[in-house]
Scaffold this active site. Structure first.
Site, mmCIF file in Angstrom:
data_model
loop_
_atom_site.group_PDB
_atom_site.id
_atom_site.type_symbol
_atom_site.label_atom_id
_atom_site.label_comp_id
_atom_site.label_asym_id
_atom_site.label_seq_id
_atom_site.Cartn_x
_atom_site.Cartn_y
_atom_site.Cartn_z
ATOM 1 C CD GLU A 1 -2.831 1.137 2.429
ATOM 2 O OE1 GLU A 1 -3.738 1.979 2.470
ATOM 3 O OE2 GLU A 1 -2.587 0.346 3.370
ATOM 4 C CG HIS B 1 -3.931 6.252 0.574
ATOM 5 N ND1 HIS B 1 -4.055 6.976 1.732
ATOM 6 C CD2 HIS B 1 -4.053 4.946 0.927
ATOM 7 C CE1 HIS B 1 -4.243 6.147 2.751
ATOM 8 N NE2 HIS B 1 -4.260 4.909 2.287
ATOM 9 N NE ARG C 1 -22.083 22.134 -11.639
ATOM 10 C CZ ARG C 1 -22.668 22.728 -10.620
ATOM 11 N NH1 ARG C 1 -22.131 22.608 -9.404
ATOM 12 N NH2 ARG C 1 -23.765 23.426 -10.790
ATOM 13 C CG ASP D 1 -14.701 0.749 11.470
ATOM 14 O OD1 ASP D 1 -15.376 1.424 10.665
ATOM 15 O OD2 ASP D 1 -13.554 1.077 11.837
ATOM 16 N N GLY D 2 -18.351 0.973 11.168
ATOM 17 C CA GLY D 2 -19.237 2.053 11.585
ATOM 18 C C GLY D 2 -18.515 3.342 11.905
ATOM 19 C CG HIS E 1 -12.392 3.374 8.772
ATOM 20 N ND1 HIS E 1 -12.218 2.827 10.026
ATOM 21 C CD2 HIS E 1 -11.151 3.734 8.345
ATOM 22 C CE1 HIS E 1 -10.933 2.851 10.345
ATOM 23 N NE2 HIS E 1 -10.269 3.400 9.347
ATOM 24 C CG ASP F 1 -6.629 -0.331 7.053
ATOM 25 O OD1 ASP F 1 -5.485 -0.732 6.715
ATOM 26 O OD2 ASP F 1 -6.941 0.870 7.102
ATOM 27 C CG LEU G 1 -10.176 7.215 11.385
ATOM 28 C CD1 LEU G 1 -11.321 6.905 10.417
ATOM 29 C CD2 LEU G 1 -10.358 6.439 12.681
ATOM 30 N N GLY H 1 -5.407 3.000 10.263
ATOM 31 C CA GLY H 1 -5.837 1.613 10.272
ATOM 32 C C GLY H 1 -7.132 1.491 11.057
#
Length: 387
Positions: free
Chosen positions: A131, A197, A229, A250-251, A253, A278, A311, A313
């Site tokens: 990543e 990203h 747009r 997870d509610g 992110h 993650d 955040l 991870g």
């Protein structure tokens, strides 16, 4: 002892359909049949797991760490083994250790560790996920901006070689910092290219998909959002039926409504929504602090954050992601189980032997209680964890 083993439980989900009063017949680590209990061969060893569910083992394509180990901080065989063992208790039977943006030297060490894990046949090791570091500064998230850089020829050559030697390789790149030609070269070598990203426009993201990128990394997070747009990376990925999308369920992110919209957009598509954790080094431990590139990450209130609140991870494991999607979002259990097993296998193109329990598949499965607690985890017919 017979080469045949018959595993029995309350109900069996094979990745496509439910079976009652059935058994999985396993030979040499692979499923050879699903059959009624009354038809189990006499020469088969019988293992009755009791009540509950037998379901395909979970496949996690984005795992930064576990068991106290962050892959960036321990890029060796022992680190990979610890990470795989830590996630087994949560039902994960195959995972991709994920290297967050780091130096070229750490990248080299990570690839060497991945090759060593292949040679050592580490249970649960599926390949590597790189990543970064070829990301967009505008969408850096927790990645160290000092280490983010364009992909040069040496980076490309090293990654191509990794794609050819590792069983599976995911490369997360920004659509605007890696060229379509570079993406095509990586895909031709066998890598799965994922857009993440990235602050790219939908047009630029679409060009990356046309070049062979087939996935997006943690949908909605660290990418250009969908506007009226400009659809951004989010809109481009949801509109493209061929593109798979990882989701951190997870509610924290992603808002539940956004999850519902994404799930509807991807239902019936060739490219589906699949679950990722993650996870960082805290998984399977009581750690409350860890470090990444010299920066402290704090664990609190179900989240992992840098000092500025970003955040870093997720404090998540696969069984919690499964239960969140089922209980909070309302997705039927069989579909959620596919999101945790079959769809990530399809995203890698390994669904012939992973992600289900039909004949020919690896006998990697999870025994769950009726309350969805993991009771035991099995890889290729061998128990790797028991409650």
């Amino acid at each position: 002892m017979s080469d045949l083993t018959a595993f029995m439980g309350g109900r069996l989900f094979d990745g496509h359909d439910w079976h009652d009063n059935a058994a999985i017949l396993v030979e040499f680590g692979h499923v050879c049949a699903i059959l009624p209990r009354s038809e189990i061969p006499e020469n088969a060893e019988k293992i009755d797991l009791g009540d509950g569910l037998i379901v395909p083992g979970f496949i996690d394509l984005q795992v930064n760490g576990g068991g106290g180990v962050l892959f960036n901080n321990q890029t060796d065989l022992a680190g990979i083994r610890t990470i795989c063992e830590a996630h087994a208790q949560f039902g994960t039977t195959a995972l991709m250790p994920t290297l967050i943006t780091d130096t070229a030297a750490v990248n080299v060490a990570a690839i060497a560790a991945g090759n060593a894990a292949v040679q050592a046949r580490v249970p649960g090791f599926l390949g590597l996920h790189l990543e970064g570091p070829h990301l967009a500064l505008a969408r850096k998230g927790t990645h160290d901006p000092a280490l983010i850089r364009p992909m040069d020829e040496s980076d490309l050559a090293r990654t191509v070689e990794a794609a050819r030697t590792l069983p599976n390789l995911i490369c997360t790149v920004a659509a605007e910092t890696v060229t379509p030609d570079q993406i095509a070269t990586l895909v031709e070598a066998g890598a799965v290219v994922s857009i993440g990203h990235s602050d790219a426009s939908a047009e630029v993201a679409g060009a990356a998909f046309d070049a062979g990128a087939s996935m997006v990394t943690h949908l909605f997070n660290a990418m250009s959002q969908m506007g009226n747009r400009e659809p951004g990376v989010v809109g481009a990925s949801l509109a493209n039926d061929r593109v798979f999308a990882g989701l951190i369920a997870d509610g924290i992110h992603v808002h539940p409504t956004s999850i519902e919209i994404a799930h509807r957009a991807k239902s019936g598509a060739a490219g589906r929504l699949f679950l990722v954790t993650d996870a960082m080094s805290q998984t399977g431990t009581d750690l409350t602090e860890m470090t990444l590139n010299g920066r402290k990450i704090t664990r609190a209130d179900g989240a992992l954050r840098l000092a500025d609140g970003t955040l870093a991870g997720a404090d998540l494991d696969m069984i919690d992601a499964v239960t969140f999607m089922n209980r909070k979002i309302g997705v039927p259990l069989e579909e959620v189980l596919r999101m945790a097993s079959l769809y990530p296998a399809e995203a890698l193109g390994i669904e012939e032997t992973y992600g289900h329990l039909r004949p020919g598949a690896l006998a990697s499965f999870v025994h769950l209680s009726g309350d969805m607690d993991v009771q035991s985890t099995w890889i290729s017919g061998e128990r790797v964890w028991q409650k």
